[in-house]
Write an enzyme that holds these catalytic residues in place. Structure first.
Site, PDB file in Angstrom:
ATOM      1  N   ASN A  86       3.558  65.756   3.479  1.00  0.00           N
ATOM      2  CA  ASN A  86       4.168  64.952   4.546  1.00  0.00           C
ATOM      3  C   ASN A  86       3.163  64.505   5.611  1.00  0.00           C
ATOM      4  OD1 ASN A  86       6.558  64.250   6.517  1.00  0.00           O
ATOM      5  ND2 ASN A  86       5.274  65.723   7.619  1.00  0.00           N
ATOM      6  N   TYR A 151      -2.790  51.896   6.157  1.00  0.00           N
ATOM      7  CA  TYR A 151      -1.609  52.750   5.958  1.00  0.00           C
ATOM      8  C   TYR A 151      -0.870  52.379   4.670  1.00  0.00           C
ATOM      9  CZ  TYR A 151       2.845  55.047   7.157  1.00  0.00           C
ATOM     10  OH  TYR A 151       3.990  55.827   7.150  1.00  0.00           O
ATOM     11  N   LYS A 155      -0.324  54.652   1.288  1.00  0.00           N
ATOM     12  CA  LYS A 155       1.013  55.016   0.790  1.00  0.00           C
ATOM     13  C   LYS A 155       1.237  54.493  -0.630  1.00  0.00           C
ATOM     14  CE  LYS A 155       2.387  57.331   4.407  1.00  0.00           C
ATOM     15  NZ  LYS A 155       2.602  58.788   4.288  1.00  0.00           N
ATOM     16  N   ILE A 184      12.145  55.133  10.421  1.00  0.00           N
ATOM     17  CA  ILE A 184      12.747  56.420  10.803  1.00  0.00           C
ATOM     18  C   ILE A 184      12.340  56.721  12.242  1.00  0.00           C
ATOM     19  CG2 ILE A 184      12.963  58.882  10.186  1.00  0.00           C
ATOM     20  CD1 ILE A 184      13.724  56.971   7.853  1.00  0.00           C
TER      21      ILE A 184
HETATM   22  P1  NAD Z   1       4.620  62.342  13.195  1.00  0.00           P
HETATM   23  O1  NAD Z   1       3.410  61.682  13.765  1.00  0.00           O
HETATM   24  O2  NAD Z   1       5.774  62.631  14.092  1.00  0.00           O
HETATM   25  O3  NAD Z   1       4.191  63.717  12.477  1.00  0.00           O
HETATM   26  C1  NAD Z   1       3.058  63.798  11.655  1.00  0.00           C
HETATM   27  C2  NAD Z   1       2.531  65.236  11.678  1.00  0.00           C
HETATM   28  O4  NAD Z   1       1.360  65.284  10.837  1.00  0.00           O
HETATM   29  C3  NAD Z   1       2.101  65.709  13.084  1.00  0.00           C
HETATM   30  O5  NAD Z   1       2.657  66.966  13.374  1.00  0.00           O
HETATM   31  C4  NAD Z   1       0.578  65.783  12.982  1.00  0.00           C
HETATM   32  O6  NAD Z   1      -0.014  66.773  13.804  1.00  0.00           O
HETATM   33  C5  NAD Z   1       0.394  66.092  11.488  1.00  0.00           C
HETATM   34  N1  NAD Z   1      -0.965  65.748  11.039  1.00  0.00           N
HETATM   35  C6  NAD Z   1      -1.716  64.679  11.394  1.00  0.00           C
HETATM   36  N2  NAD Z   1      -2.938  64.763  10.833  1.00  0.00           N
HETATM   37  C7  NAD Z   1      -2.963  65.911  10.102  1.00  0.00           C
HETATM   38  C8  NAD Z   1      -3.947  66.549   9.303  1.00  0.00           C
HETATM   39  N3  NAD Z   1      -5.179  66.035   9.157  1.00  0.00           N
HETATM   40  N4  NAD Z   1      -3.629  67.722   8.678  1.00  0.00           N
HETATM   41  C9  NAD Z   1      -2.405  68.275   8.852  1.00  0.00           C
HETATM   42  N5  NAD Z   1      -1.433  67.718   9.609  1.00  0.00           N
HETATM   43  C10 NAD Z   1      -1.707  66.541  10.225  1.00  0.00           C
HETATM   44  O7  NAD Z   1       5.045  61.417  11.979  1.00  0.00           O
HETATM   45  P2  NAD Z   1       6.436  61.277  11.189  1.00  0.00           P
HETATM   46  O8  NAD Z   1       7.083  60.023  11.616  1.00  0.00           O
HETATM   47  O9  NAD Z   1       7.196  62.554  11.224  1.00  0.00           O
HETATM   48  O10 NAD Z   1       5.861  61.022   9.726  1.00  0.00           O
HETATM   49  C11 NAD Z   1       5.815  62.023   8.721  1.00  0.00           C
HETATM   50  C12 NAD Z   1       5.449  61.373   7.405  1.00  0.00           C
HETATM   51  O11 NAD Z   1       6.425  60.384   7.068  1.00  0.00           O
HETATM   52  C13 NAD Z   1       4.099  60.649   7.427  1.00  0.00           C
HETATM   53  O12 NAD Z   1       3.438  60.804   6.196  1.00  0.00           O
HETATM   54  C14 NAD Z   1       4.505  59.195   7.618  1.00  0.00           C
HETATM   55  O13 NAD Z   1       3.533  58.314   7.126  1.00  0.00           O
HETATM   56  C15 NAD Z   1       5.785  59.160   6.808  1.00  0.00           C
HETATM   57  N6  NAD Z   1       6.666  58.033   7.146  1.00  0.00           N
HETATM   58  C16 NAD Z   1       7.192  57.934   8.388  1.00  0.00           C
HETATM   59  C17 NAD Z   1       8.031  56.845   8.669  1.00  0.00           C
HETATM   60  C18 NAD Z   1       8.663  56.681  10.016  1.00  0.00           C
HETATM   61  O14 NAD Z   1       9.330  55.650  10.210  1.00  0.00           O
HETATM   62  N7  NAD Z   1       8.520  57.608  10.949  1.00  0.00           N
HETATM   63  C19 NAD Z   1       8.298  55.896   7.689  1.00  0.00           C
HETATM   64  C20 NAD Z   1       7.725  56.039   6.438  1.00  0.00           C
HETATM   65  C21 NAD Z   1       6.922  57.127   6.169  1.00  0.00           C
END
Ligand code: NAD
Length: 244
Positions: A86, A151, A155, A184
């Site tokens: 994630n 990005y 993905k 999200i």
């Molecule tokens: P977020 O930024 O709230 O959380 C991401 C977490 O990853 C953070 O806690 C951060 O500290 C951790 N992180 C960052 N770099 C890291 C590393 N090198 N090693 C370990 N941990 C690390 O993001 P989110 O919105 O919760 O996204 C979670 C996942 O879902 C991501 O992969 C994101 O690309 C994907 N995603 C999110 C959305 C959205 O709309 N929020 C949409 C599609 C995909």
């Protein structure tokens, strides 16, 4: 869904979607490993989830951190049933102005990180002859998105990694699938300009932003025994964004 006697590791689970996925596994009875690059947040989240949740700091781009992470998990729980890749970041900008460093950092965390974690998980899961890996991709990995060359490429790469690992690990009882969330509401999307938010929302057939819980429910399904015959798939969790 019941995950009693199962151990689930979620990377980047100190906050956001990862945190809710980890919480959902814990609620369903699993032992949960909260892993994140942010140690303090990681420990706070694990103590708030409570139960059998443990915190284990790891930067997914570091092979040494990942080796240590899997050692800690197997020492404590003896096995690892579920891994959710994630951890992910954005460094948005139009391609012609994008720094090479922003390209490398996003690819390192979002794609190489998942490769390192999958490699370590696979060694253990193949021996167990059981495992479930779920990768958190994105709809932009399927469609591309202006301003997100790094990005969306990361993905899309994650989707190819999902299909390849599904092919390599399937004969040993390990399934590998991906979810592709749309828009999200988390701290990641809170950073988006209002115009970008309106653009994304205008494309959502169901007319509302997604929640981390919407994503977590799909991840738990793919990690469950109910999904035993599903592998190499990408499930969009996007309120219909992809069809509009
Ligand atoms: P977020 O930024 O709230 O959380 C991401 C977490 O990853 C953070 O806690 C951060 O500290 C951790 N992180 C960052 N770099 C890291 C590393 N090198 N090693 C370990 N941990 C690390 O993001 P989110 O919105 O919760 O996204 C979670 C996942 O879902 C991501 O992969 C994101 O690309 C994907 N995603 C999110 C959305 C959205 O709309 N929020 C949409 C599609 C995909």
């Amino acid at each position: 869904m019941n995950f009693e006697n199962k151990t689930a590791l979620v990377t980047g689970s100190a906050r956001g979607i990862g945190r809710v996925i980890a919480q959902s596994f814990a609620t369903a009875g699993a032992n949960v490993v909260i892993s994140d690059v942010d140690q303090a947040a990681c420990e706070k989240t694990a103590s708030e989830i409570g139960g059998a949740a443990i915190a284990c700091r790891a930067d997914v781009t570091s092979a040494d951190d990942i080796d240590q992470l899997f050692k800690t998990v197997t020492d404590k729980f003896k096995r690892i049933d579920i891994v959710v890749n994630n951890a992910g970041i954005t460094r948005d900008g139009l391609m012609i102005r994008m720094d090479e460093k922003d390209w490398d950092t996003v690819l390192d965390i979002n794609l190489k990180g998942a490769f390192l974690v999958t490699k370590s998980a696979a060694r253990i899961m193949m021996k167990q002859r059981y495992g479930r890996i779920v990768n958190i991709s994105s709809v932009v990995g399927l469609t591309g998105n202006a301003g997100q060359a790094n990005y969306s490429a990361s993905k899309a790469g994650l989707i190819a990694l999902t299909k390849t690992s599904a092919k390599e690990l399937g004969s040993r009882g390990v399934t590998v699938n991906a979810v592709a969330p749309g828009y999200i509401e988390t701290e990641m999307t809170a950073a988006l300009p209002e115009a970008a938010r309106e653009f994304f929302l205008s494309k959502v057939v169901l007319g509302r932003p997604g929640t981390p819980e919407d994503v977590a429910r799909a991840v738990l399904f793919l990690a469950s025994d109910e999904a035993a015959y599903v592998t190499g798939q990408v499930l969009a969790i996007d309120g219909g964004m992809m069809i509009s």
